[in-house]
Design a protein around this motif. Structure first.
Motif, PDB file in Angstrom:
ATOM      1  N   CYS A  79     -17.738  29.546  17.754  1.00  0.00           N
ATOM      2  CA  CYS A  79     -18.885  29.911  16.934  1.00  0.00           C
ATOM      3  C   CYS A  79     -18.778  31.399  16.636  1.00  0.00           C
ATOM      4  N   HIS A  80     -19.063  31.784  15.382  1.00  0.00           N
ATOM      5  CA  HIS A  80     -18.926  33.190  14.990  1.00  0.00           C
ATOM      6  C   HIS A  80     -20.109  34.051  15.411  1.00  0.00           C
ATOM      7  N   ILE A  81     -21.102  33.466  16.043  1.00  0.00           N
ATOM      8  CA  ILE A  81     -22.183  34.260  16.625  1.00  0.00           C
ATOM      9  C   ILE A  81     -21.705  34.737  17.997  1.00  0.00           C
ATOM     10  N   LEU A  82     -21.552  36.034  18.162  1.00  0.00           N
ATOM     11  CA  LEU A  82     -20.885  36.581  19.350  1.00  0.00           C
ATOM     12  C   LEU A  82     -21.580  36.173  20.646  1.00  0.00           C
ATOM     13  N   ALA A  83     -22.900  36.168  20.645  1.00  0.00           N
ATOM     14  CA  ALA A  83     -23.623  35.785  21.868  1.00  0.00           C
ATOM     15  C   ALA A  83     -23.309  34.352  22.247  1.00  0.00           C
ATOM     16  N   HIS A  84     -23.132  33.475  21.246  1.00  0.00           N
ATOM     17  CA  HIS A  84     -22.821  32.076  21.534  1.00  0.00           C
ATOM     18  C   HIS A  84     -21.418  31.944  22.114  1.00  0.00           C
ATOM     19  N   GLU A  85     -20.481  32.773  21.635  1.00  0.00           N
ATOM     20  CA  GLU A  85     -19.150  32.798  22.256  1.00  0.00           C
ATOM     21  C   GLU A  85     -19.259  33.165  23.724  1.00  0.00           C
ATOM     22  N   MET A 130     -16.558  28.781  22.760  1.00  0.00           N
ATOM     23  CA  MET A 130     -15.201  29.136  22.354  1.00  0.00           C
ATOM     24  C   MET A 130     -14.236  28.295  23.171  1.00  0.00           C
ATOM     25  N   GLU A 131     -13.217  27.747  22.524  1.00  0.00           N
ATOM     26  CA  GLU A 131     -12.272  26.872  23.205  1.00  0.00           C
ATOM     27  C   GLU A 131     -10.851  27.223  22.792  1.00  0.00           C
ATOM     28  N   LEU A 132      -9.973  27.301  23.775  1.00  0.00           N
ATOM     29  CA  LEU A 132      -8.555  27.534  23.511  1.00  0.00           C
ATOM     30  C   LEU A 132      -7.883  26.216  23.155  1.00  0.00           C
ATOM     31  N   GLY A 187     -33.730  30.336  21.900  1.00  0.00           N
ATOM     32  CA  GLY A 187     -34.214  30.757  20.601  1.00  0.00           C
ATOM     33  C   GLY A 187     -34.430  29.598  19.650  1.00  0.00           C
ATOM     34  N   GLY A 188     -34.116  28.357  20.062  1.00  0.00           N
ATOM     35  CA  GLY A 188     -34.346  27.200  19.220  1.00  0.00           C
ATOM     36  C   GLY A 188     -33.093  26.720  18.528  1.00  0.00           C
ATOM     37  N   HIS A 237     -24.683  26.950  13.364  1.00  0.00           N
ATOM     38  CA  HIS A 237     -23.531  27.616  13.955  1.00  0.00           C
ATOM     39  C   HIS A 237     -22.408  27.779  12.924  1.00  0.00           C
ATOM     40  N   PRO A 238     -21.940  29.002  12.685  1.00  0.00           N
ATOM     41  CA  PRO A 238     -20.748  29.190  11.850  1.00  0.00           C
ATOM     42  C   PRO A 238     -19.487  28.876  12.666  1.00  0.00           C
TER      43      PRO A 238
END
Length: 240
Positions: free
Chosen positions: A71-77, A82-84, A9-10, A14-15
């Protein structure tokens, strides 16, 4: 923290959010390298545009244990952003086990059942990646990323070896005829995972840069796989 985040999507803003421990933002430079921050500010969430560079600092003193940054964009998670993070007090065990200072000898089968040995890669710089294999969607993506960037390692004379939790049978079935341009091995009992500190209660993802003398120059152990070759390439340049 520098960003170059071109996903499907370009470019995206990122939040970025971290749980439990806030951070102090001490510098924000835009994609023209112009400083945008007039004074430090404390945040637990930060909008990160493509190409901008941020400097953050925090003290992990008040809280210990496990939490995530993402990242708070769910698809990006879902795509792996996302990292522990595990914060431990001095003397406590970290995310994985002890990490050796130098390479550890191993002998493991590939998808054809042929035993490959660490001695084959002695005297050359190598990258050792610990992966949960094709059964993990993020690890399958990691294999794709490293396959696409294989020339970056080849032109530097660097061998790439993936060690997977797959069995020989499942590795062969998942891989099919699409063999990656690097060595892919099965470590179903996770003995080599443990010897490199990539195991704690369950297998962990790891990446190690090993020089021609067998010394570990750089490593990363995390709950999620390394989805960019850039940290390894930077470590190679620094180690020269």
């Amino acid at each position: 923290m520098a960003t170059r985040n071109k996903v499907e999507g370009g470019p995206w803003t990122h939040p970025f959010h971290i749980h439990v421990n806030p951070f102090e933002v001490v510098s924000i430079r835009d994609d023209k390298n112009v400083e945008r921050l007039t004074r430090p500010v404390w945040r637990d969430t930060l909008a990160i545009p493509d190409g901008w560079t941020f400097k953050l600092r925090t003290r992990y003193q008040d809280f210990t244990g496990d939490f995530v940054q993402h990242c708070h964009i769910l698809a990006h998670e879902d795509w792996g952003m996302m990292e522990l993070i595990r914060i431990v007090r001095p003397g406590q065990a970290g995310l994985g086990g002890p990490v050796p200072e130098a390479s550890v000898a191993w002998a493991l089968p590939d998808a054809a059942g042929t035993t490959r040995k660490s001695a084959e890669f002695a005297g050359r710089t190598s990258v050792l990646v610990f992966s949960k294999g094709y059964g993990c969607v993020h690890c399958a993506e990691q294999i794709r990323v490293f396959s696409e960037q294989a020339d970056q390692f080849k032109k530097r004379g660097v061998d790439v070896v993936f060690i997977s939790t797959d069995s020989v049978k499942s590795l062969a079935a998942a891989r099919g005829d699409a063999a990656p341009p690097f060595v892919l091995l099965a470590d179903a009992d996770c003995k080599v995972f443990r010897s490199y500190g990539c195991y704690r209660d369950e297998p962990l993802h790891g990446a190690f840069l090993i020089d021609s003398a067998g010394k570990i120059l750089w490593h990363s152990i995390a709950s999620g796989p390394l989805l960019s070759v850039e940290p390894l390439l930077r470590a190679m340049e620094k180690g020269r």
